[in-house]
Motif scaffolding. Structure first.
Motif, PDB file in Angstrom:
ATOM      1  N   ASP A   2       0.869  -1.163   0.000  1.00 43.33           N
ATOM      2  CA  ASP A   2       0.000   0.000   0.000  1.00 43.33           C
ATOM      3  C   ASP A   2       0.912   1.220   0.000  1.00 43.33           C
ATOM      4  O   ASP A   2       1.948   1.238   0.653  1.00 43.33           O
ATOM      5  N   TYR A  27      -2.616  -8.006  -6.228  1.00 48.02           N
ATOM      6  CA  TYR A  27      -3.205  -6.858  -5.536  1.00 48.02           C
ATOM      7  C   TYR A  27      -2.405  -5.607  -5.856  1.00 48.02           C
ATOM      8  O   TYR A  27      -1.177  -5.633  -5.843  1.00 48.02           O
ATOM      9  N   GLY A  86      -1.808  -1.852  -4.396  1.00 48.23           N
ATOM     10  CA  GLY A  86      -1.984  -1.154  -3.128  1.00 48.23           C
ATOM     11  C   GLY A  86      -2.707   0.168  -3.219  1.00 48.23           C
ATOM     12  O   GLY A  86      -2.881   0.752  -4.299  1.00 48.23           O
ATOM     13  N   ASN A  87      -3.117   0.662  -2.055  1.00 48.72           N
ATOM     14  CA  ASN A  87      -3.750   1.967  -1.951  1.00 48.72           C
ATOM     15  C   ASN A  87      -2.911   3.013  -2.685  1.00 48.72           C
ATOM     16  O   ASN A  87      -1.684   3.013  -2.567  1.00 48.72           O
ATOM     17  N   GLY A  98      -6.482  -1.589  -3.803  1.00 51.01           N
ATOM     18  CA  GLY A  98      -6.779  -0.785  -2.630  1.00 51.01           C
ATOM     19  C   GLY A  98      -7.490   0.513  -2.952  1.00 51.01           C
ATOM     20  O   GLY A  98      -7.813   0.821  -4.104  1.00 51.01           O
ATOM     21  N   ASN A  99      -7.705   1.283  -1.896  1.00 50.82           N
ATOM     22  CA  ASN A  99      -8.410   2.558  -2.018  1.00 50.82           C
ATOM     23  C   ASN A  99      -7.705   3.506  -2.975  1.00 50.82           C
ATOM     24  O   ASN A  99      -6.500   3.703  -2.882  1.00 50.82           O
TER      25      ASN A  99
END
Length: 189
Positions: free
Chosen positions: A30, A62, A64-65, A87-88
């Protein structure tokens, strides 16, 4: 076990542009954001304005933010078969984005007929490619979409009218910093 690399596009040494490739296996970290929550502080941040293409290779599961937040020069995003989540605000405020591609074997995401990034079943709208739509345009979210993801339209400069169709949930900052002047919100929200 995740790495990144910049490859220069073309031969213009005075104003170079780059392709950012994320490779390896597993999840990226993230990332933090700048003080105004709009720009990633990822390791490639010093080149944000020069990166025009991002490739997320097979093996990455994935993002990350804030991974690619506010990378406004990016026009193309390519997602490999293994990406399962992000992520966000990982893909928000990419105002130059015109083309998203997703490997056909990806079980989490797909690109719709309108060029937007959706969940594989089409019920979640994650990112609309903001650079694809002409200035002062209208957009209607497809009927099967039930959730507009966090920051899905964040920074959209060309959409002025938005119809949310049959949406039931809207994520944080979905319309922050946009030029939208009219939104039709259904009673299902």
């Amino acid at each position: 076990s995740v790495t990144w690399a910049l490859t220069q596009n073309g031969g213009d040494s005075e104003t170079p542009t780059y392709t950012l490739t994320i490779s390896g296996s597993g999840a990226t970290q993230d990332f933090s954001h700048s003080g105004d929550y709009s720009t990633t502080n990822g390791p490639w941040a010093t080149h944000n304005s020069e990166i025009t293409k991002i490739i997320v290779e097979d093996g990455i599961t994935y993002l990350g933010n804030y991974a690619f937040g506010n990378m406004t020069s990016v026009t193309e995003l390519s997602i490999g078969k293994d990406l399962a989540s992000f992520g966000n605000w990982a893909l928000s405020q990419m105002s130059g984005l015109t083309t998203i591609t997703v490997d056909e074997e990806n079980t989490a995401y797909k690109v719709g007929a309108d060029g937007a990034l959706y969940s594989k079943d089409g019920t979640v709208l994650y990112v609309y490619p903001q650079g694809k739509i002409a200035p002062n345009s209208s957009y209607t979210v497809p009927a099967e979409v039930k959730n507009v993801w966090k920051g899905a339209f964040k920074g959209a400069e060309n959409i002025i009218s938005l119809d949310l169709g049959g949406v039931t949930a809207i994520g944080d900052q979905a319309f922050l910093s946009t030029s939208i002047t009219e939104i039709t919100v259904p009673s299902t929200v």
